[in-house]
Design an enzyme around this catalytic site. Sequence first.
Site, PDB file in Angstrom:
ATOM      1  CE  LYS A 165      -2.153  -0.377   4.049  1.00 12.96           C
ATOM      2  NZ  LYS A 165      -1.617  -1.755   4.461  1.00 12.96           N
ATOM      3  NE  ARG A 211      -3.248  -0.401  10.780  1.00  8.29           N
ATOM      4  CZ  ARG A 211      -2.401  -0.441  10.041  1.00  8.29           C
ATOM      5  NH1 ARG A 211      -2.457   1.214   9.618  1.00  8.29           N
ATOM      6  NH2 ARG A 211      -1.419  -1.048   9.890  1.00  8.29           N
ATOM      7  NE  ARG A 251       7.358  -2.751   6.041  1.00  7.57           N
ATOM      8  CZ  ARG A 251       6.141  -2.670   6.318  1.00  7.57           C
ATOM      9  NH1 ARG A 251       5.565  -2.009   5.153  1.00  7.57           N
ATOM     10  NH2 ARG A 251       5.591  -3.138   6.890  1.00  7.57           N
ATOM     11  NE  ARG A 254       7.243  -0.417  10.261  1.00  2.63           N
ATOM     12  CZ  ARG A 254       5.778  -0.367   9.509  1.00  2.63           C
ATOM     13  NH1 ARG A 254       5.886   0.149   8.244  1.00  2.63           N
ATOM     14  NH2 ARG A 254       4.777  -0.830   9.969  1.00  2.63           N
ATOM     15  NE  ARG A 307       2.603  -4.429  11.748  1.00  2.00           N
ATOM     16  CZ  ARG A 307       3.555  -4.523  10.869  1.00  2.00           C
ATOM     17  NH1 ARG A 307       4.743  -5.035  11.119  1.00  2.00           N
ATOM     18  NH2 ARG A 307       3.263  -3.857   9.982  1.00  2.00           N
TER      19      ARG A 307
HETATM   20  P1  ADP Z   1       1.825  -1.548   7.778  1.00  2.00           P
HETATM   21  O1  ADP Z   1       0.727  -0.998   6.852  1.00  2.00           O
HETATM   22  O2  ADP Z   1       2.939  -2.366   7.452  1.00  2.00           O
HETATM   23  O3  ADP Z   1       1.052  -2.272   9.021  1.00  2.00           O
HETATM   24  P2  ADP Z   1       1.647   1.055   9.058  1.00  2.00           P
HETATM   25  O4  ADP Z   1       2.854   2.004   9.033  1.00  2.00           O
HETATM   26  O5  ADP Z   1       0.324   1.345   8.178  1.00  2.00           O
HETATM   27  O6  ADP Z   1       2.577  -0.244   8.628  1.00  2.00           O
HETATM   28  O7  ADP Z   1       1.208   0.740  10.578  1.00  2.00           O
HETATM   29  C1  ADP Z   1       2.144   0.580  11.427  1.00  2.00           C
HETATM   30  C2  ADP Z   1       1.645   0.541  12.957  1.00  2.00           C
HETATM   31  O8  ADP Z   1       1.151   2.042  13.264  1.00  2.00           O
HETATM   32  C3  ADP Z   1       0.233  -0.173  13.066  1.00  2.00           C
HETATM   33  O9  ADP Z   1       0.512  -1.718  13.437  1.00  2.00           O
HETATM   34  C4  ADP Z   1      -0.420   0.395  14.112  1.00  2.00           C
HETATM   35  O10 ADP Z   1       0.321   0.120  15.456  1.00  2.00           O
HETATM   36  C5  ADP Z   1      -0.105   1.894  14.092  1.00  2.00           C
HETATM   37  N1  ADP Z   1      -1.145   2.659  12.974  1.00  2.00           N
HETATM   38  C6  ADP Z   1      -0.957   3.074  12.014  1.00  2.00           C
HETATM   39  N2  ADP Z   1      -2.142   3.424  11.451  1.00  2.00           N
HETATM   40  C7  ADP Z   1      -3.145   3.389  12.627  1.00  2.00           C
HETATM   41  C8  ADP Z   1      -4.434   3.740  12.711  1.00  2.00           C
HETATM   42  N3  ADP Z   1      -5.160   4.060  11.607  1.00  2.00           N
HETATM   43  N4  ADP Z   1      -5.000   3.351  13.813  1.00  2.00           N
HETATM   44  C9  ADP Z   1      -4.208   2.735  14.953  1.00  2.00           C
HETATM   45  N5  ADP Z   1      -3.005   2.603  14.713  1.00  2.00           N
HETATM   46  C10 ADP Z   1      -2.562   2.789  13.664  1.00  2.00           C
END
Ligand code: ADP
Length: 213
Positions: free
Chosen positions: A13, A88, A127, A160, A171
Amino acid sequence: MKIILIGPPGVGKGTEAKRLATLFDIPHISTGDMFRAMFDEDTELAKIAKAHINRGELVPDDLTNAMVIERLQEPDAKKGFLFDGYPRNIVQAKALDDFLSNQGETMDAVLYIDADIELITERIAGRRVCKSCGAVYHVNYKKPKVDGVCDQCQGVLYQRKDDMEATVRRRLHIYHDVTAPIIDYYKHQQGFHAIDGSGNIEETHQKVMDAIQ
Ligand code: ADP
Ligand code: ZN
């Protein structure tokens, strides 16, 4: 253009989001990137976000929604925006809907990118992210020119903490249990498209462009 990208972690994404945002000249709003950008700050929000993220859990909705709503009120978001990693869960989807409908607006496209679990697990494991600019690489599929160094800014590449195996499993569970149900919420809306993200970066981009046309 107002676009949402939904999909499991590691599906690509973020890579696609950056491309679309450049192409349509709209801000790329990645809640994950926004939280990570705070990691070194000495604020309560930064501490809470970091603790949740490193455990592989979602940051609480009230904090996430407030951050997003504030971001949407910045001038550059007037011409459109692209969400990556938000909403999310259902609470966040409803908060976004409420905000937009108060402004008399709706989303133009909701793109759901998916791939099977083995593939995304491999993508996450390989990654690497630039500490300075957030650019994303993969040890096999998108290697930097120099090992461990960002092509764009010469920053240091790191893995990360939440990309490590035990946390990835958590996750993926959370994705399955609380994020995937929002697909049902958006499925019947205009502009919804499901896209196969199992091909390479170029192939996925083509499919996304076809859907947007
Ligand atoms: P990925 O798409 O690989 O999961 P992201 O960078 O989108 O990576 O998200 C990493 C982490 O950031 C999530 O596991 C969560 O802890 C936090 N996070 C990101 N976006 C949200 C959201 N909309 N609501 C709550 N937590 C979030
Ligand atoms: Zn960089």
